[in-house]
Every structure is written in structure tokens, then in C-alpha cells.
Design a protein around this motif. Sequence first.
Motif, PDB file in Angstrom:
ATOM      1  N   ASP A  19       0.836  -1.200   0.000  1.00 54.16           N
ATOM      2  CA  ASP A  19       0.000   0.000   0.000  1.00 54.16           C
ATOM      3  C   ASP A  19       0.870   1.249   0.000  1.00 54.16           C
ATOM      4  N   LEU A  20       0.516   2.196  -0.848  1.00 55.51           N
ATOM      5  CA  LEU A  20       1.249   3.457  -0.965  1.00 55.51           C
ATOM      6  C   LEU A  20       0.273   4.632  -0.818  1.00 55.51           C
ATOM      7  N   PRO A  21      -0.182   4.894   0.394  1.00 54.38           N
ATOM      8  CA  PRO A  21      -1.173   5.958   0.585  1.00 54.38           C
ATOM      9  C   PRO A  21      -0.681   7.330   0.141  1.00 54.38           C
ATOM     10  N   GLN A  22       0.635   7.552   0.197  1.00 54.67           N
ATOM     11  CA  GLN A  22       1.162   8.848  -0.230  1.00 54.67           C
ATOM     12  C   GLN A  22       0.965   9.088  -1.727  1.00 54.67           C
ATOM     13  N   TYR A  23       0.740   8.007  -2.486  1.00 55.30           N
ATOM     14  CA  TYR A  23       0.462   8.120  -3.920  1.00 55.30           C
ATOM     15  C   TYR A  23      -0.957   7.662  -4.265  1.00 55.30           C
ATOM     16  N   ASN A  24      -1.761   7.434  -3.251  1.00 55.80           N
ATOM     17  CA  ASN A  24      -3.134   6.955  -3.439  1.00 55.80           C
ATOM     18  C   ASN A  24      -3.153   5.737  -4.364  1.00 55.80           C
ATOM     19  N   GLY A  25      -2.312   4.763  -4.031  1.00 55.76           N
ATOM     20  CA  GLY A  25      -2.250   3.575  -4.868  1.00 55.76           C
ATOM     21  C   GLY A  25      -1.678   2.383  -4.140  1.00 55.76           C
ATOM     22  N   ASP A  26      -1.558   1.288  -4.859  1.00 53.26           N
ATOM     23  CA  ASP A  26      -0.957   0.083  -4.282  1.00 53.26           C
ATOM     24  C   ASP A  26      -0.425  -0.814  -5.392  1.00 53.26           C
TER      25      ASP A  26
ATOM     26  N   LYS B 158       2.248 -12.065 -11.720  1.00 52.06           N
ATOM     27  CA  LYS B 158       1.702 -10.811 -12.241  1.00 52.06           C
ATOM     28  C   LYS B 158       1.924  -9.711 -11.205  1.00 52.06           C
ATOM     29  N   TRP B 159       2.489  -8.613 -11.652  1.00 56.56           N
ATOM     30  CA  TRP B 159       2.750  -7.439 -10.823  1.00 56.56           C
ATOM     31  C   TRP B 159       1.784  -6.366 -11.327  1.00 56.56           C
ATOM     32  N   VAL B 160       0.817  -6.017 -10.503  1.00 56.33           N
ATOM     33  CA  VAL B 160      -0.255  -5.145 -10.958  1.00 56.33           C
ATOM     34  C   VAL B 160      -0.501  -4.039  -9.941  1.00 56.33           C
ATOM     35  N   ASN B 161      -0.954  -2.910 -10.423  1.00 52.22           N
ATOM     36  CA  ASN B 161      -1.185  -1.765  -9.543  1.00 52.22           C
ATOM     37  C   ASN B 161      -2.627  -1.279  -9.647  1.00 52.22           C
ATOM     38  N   VAL B 162      -3.031  -0.478  -8.673  1.00 54.15           N
ATOM     39  CA  VAL B 162      -4.274   0.297  -8.757  1.00 54.15           C
ATOM     40  C   VAL B 162      -3.952   1.695  -8.252  1.00 54.15           C
ATOM     41  N   HIS B 163      -3.898   2.661  -9.179  1.00 54.45           N
ATOM     42  CA  HIS B 163      -3.607   4.068  -8.855  1.00 54.45           C
ATOM     43  C   HIS B 163      -4.716   4.938  -9.457  1.00 54.45           C
ATOM     44  N   PRO B 164      -5.766   5.212  -8.698  1.00 51.95           N
ATOM     45  CA  PRO B 164      -6.933   5.930  -9.237  1.00 51.95           C
ATOM     46  C   PRO B 164      -6.647   7.322  -9.783  1.00 51.95           C
ATOM     47  N   ASP B 165      -5.567   7.967  -9.319  1.00 51.84           N
ATOM     48  CA  ASP B 165      -5.272   9.323  -9.789  1.00 51.84           C
ATOM     49  C   ASP B 165      -4.548   9.352 -11.130  1.00 51.84           C
ATOM     50  N   ASN B 166      -4.127   8.203 -11.618  1.00 53.90           N
ATOM     51  CA  ASN B 166      -3.312   8.158 -12.831  1.00 53.90           C
ATOM     52  C   ASN B 166      -3.940   8.834 -14.057  1.00 53.90           C
ATOM     53  N   PRO B 167      -5.201   8.556 -14.381  1.00 54.09           N
ATOM     54  CA  PRO B 167      -5.759   9.148 -15.607  1.00 54.09           C
ATOM     55  C   PRO B 167      -5.744  10.675 -15.592  1.00 54.09           C
ATOM     56  N   GLU B 168      -6.141  11.264 -14.488  1.00 53.08           N
ATOM     57  CA  GLU B 168      -6.246  12.717 -14.428  1.00 53.08           C
ATOM     58  C   GLU B 168      -4.886  13.398 -14.283  1.00 53.08           C
ATOM     59  N   LYS B 169      -4.006  12.819 -13.457  1.00 54.85           N
ATOM     60  CA  LYS B 169      -2.740  13.479 -13.161  1.00 54.85           C
ATOM     61  C   LYS B 169      -1.622  13.158 -14.146  1.00 54.85           C
ATOM     62  N   PHE B 170      -1.609  11.920 -14.639  1.00 52.14           N
ATOM     63  CA  PHE B 170      -0.446  11.490 -15.426  1.00 52.14           C
ATOM     64  C   PHE B 170      -0.800  10.923 -16.800  1.00 52.14           C
ATOM     65  N   ASP B 171      -2.083  10.947 -17.151  1.00 48.27           N
ATOM     66  CA  ASP B 171      -2.534  10.388 -18.420  1.00 48.27           C
ATOM     67  C   ASP B 171      -2.097   8.930 -18.570  1.00 48.27           C
ATOM     68  N   LEU B 172      -2.232   8.188 -17.470  1.00 58.34           N
ATOM     69  CA  LEU B 172      -1.899   6.767 -17.439  1.00 58.34           C
ATOM     70  C   LEU B 172      -3.113   5.979 -16.953  1.00 58.34           C
ATOM     71  N   PRO B 173      -3.197   4.686 -17.282  1.00 58.27           N
ATOM     72  CA  PRO B 173      -4.322   3.876 -16.800  1.00 58.27           C
ATOM     73  C   PRO B 173      -4.299   3.723 -15.282  1.00 58.27           C
TER      74      PRO B 173
END
Length: 333
Positions: A45-52, A71-86
Motif C-alpha cells: 500500500d502506498l497511501p502517499q500516492y493513493n495507490g498500491d 503478475k505485478w499489478v497496480n491500482v492508482h486511481p489518480d493516474n488518468p487525471e494526473k499522469f494520463d496513465l491507466p
Amino acid sequence: MHTRILDSDAVAEAADIAEITSAVEDAFGAYQRNDVLMPAKSYIDLPQYNGDFRSMPAYVEAESWDAASIKWVNVHPDNPEKFDLPTVMGTVIYSDPETAFPLALMDGTELTLMRTGAAAGVATDYLAVEDARTLGIIGAGVQAYSQLAAIASVRPIEEVVIVDVDDERVNAFIEAHQDEFTVREGSPADAASCDVLSTVTPVEDPIVKREMVGEHTHINAMGADAEGKQEHEVATLKDAKLVIDDYEQCTHSGEINTGWHTGELTDSDIDAEIGEIVTGEKTGREEHDTITVFDSTGLAIQDVAAAHVVYEAAEEQDTGMEFELINPERTQV
């Protein structure tokens, strides 16, 4: 030896959905026979980046093949708006279980779409009526495409009803499939009255009411992947032949989790795990069955199965790119 690198286009090119569905069926059977190694999914968990980050390793010894991957997978909800990433990205390392050599590094996002659709294909093959010709899909995102592909590989689907709150997604789905099927937009009730229904949404309040479901509909409940998510009313689950992929995962975060936590659903309501049906220990659809439900949470063994199919096809077709990740001469000890 070389490691093959497969981006999302290469994975899609090498992925035959019918073969992946068959391999996932093999994996479910191996799981039931205890011929797999699948440690619990681990989280960073990486709360400082709102992801894991999440890691999903597994080894499968099927009857005609064996394979290992992580499989190494992430969930970072801020990616689309902040970084144009999934929001979600995945990478799969596919290894030779005998030598541990990394045979391939492949895009895990495309692979996950395929293996999730394949799980629905396996369940549909065992639980839907034999002459199922209509398919309802609620949720017109990327998963809807693999649901249709996999289910159409096991049943003679002719008509598809697609439902989504996003008109652009609905129109894109219809345009993509109008040459192969009769595809139309509809309501949740229209979709739920079809021979097969797949729900692929992230909702927490049921969008499919019990009275909407057809008399012999098979439901693939694919959307619930976290505690509190729920696409179907508990009444539907109680009335149905209820099949799950994994007891621990489903009771914690699958479609049944809400009813489980309230006590409305218990062990007596679960008819089988899909592996029990694949191995013949329990039966799939029977003549007296009406509604059937498959609660899918997704297992790492499905990733292994899909990666196996993709890698073998990529090798045969020379898809992707080879590179020297490990030089045995320099790393020999």
C-alpha cells in the motif's frame, strides 16, 4: 536463451480466446486436484500516492502442460487525471518451471482481460443452456469485449444486448460487433432476460433485480472484486445454482460478499466451486435448474494459463521481440 517481450498488441495478436478458455478450464481442474501452487495475493500500500501494488504468483501442473508466472499489478486511481496513465497496469513474468528461466515479459493488462473473459466462458459452457443464443452485458468497458468473445466461443450467440450509462461506450461496442452479431442497446432488464448475462461493473448497489432475471438465465457476476461491491440482489443468488471460483476470495470480496457478511448467505447456499464441476465431482447445469450464477473473483492460476497460451503462440508465430535479459555466461556461478 532469449526472453520474449510482448506488448499489449503482441499479446492480443497471440491470444486465441478459445484456446485461453480451454487452458483456464485446465487450470480450474488442476486447482481442484491440488496440482497448483498459488500463494495469497500480497499488497504494497502506498497511501502517499493513493495507490498500491499487488503480486500474484502461481504454478499450474495441468494434465498436458505446466507453467509458472507472476503478475505485478497496480491500482492508482489518480493516474488518468494526473499522469494520463491507466488506473490499472499489469506486467507478467512467464518462466520455465524446470529451469526458472524467464521465457517472456508480457503486458498483463491485456492478458487479464482475456483470462477474465475466459473464466466466464468456462462457466457458461458448464452452466448455460445448450442452445443459448442471446447474451446481455451490463458494463460496456474493455471487459465487455472479452466476455463476448469467450462466451461466443462456447455458445452459438446471435443477439447481444449491451447496457452502460456511457453512450459513447455503448456506441463503440455496437460498432465493433455489428458485423458479427445483432447488437442493440437495452436496459438492465433487457440484458437480464437473455440466455446468458455478464455483469462487469464496479457498483455497490445491485443493478440487477431478482424479477428482471429470465427463467433459465445463466449469470456471470464478474464485477465485484472488493468488499462491499454487489451487482445482484441476494434473492437472485439464493434462488440460483450458485458456483464460485474460490471460497476465501468470494466470501471476502466476490459477488456473494455482502450477503455473506450480513448472514443472508451461508455455506448451504453455495452449490459448487467451478473446479469441482470441471473435474466432474459436481454437476453443471441440470435439467431442473433455472437460474445459475458464477461468482468470479479472478485467480492467479488463470494468468498462468493465459500466459502459457500466449507464449506458445508467440513462439510459433515469432510475435513480439526477443532480447537477452539473462546472459548465462556472465551470471554463471
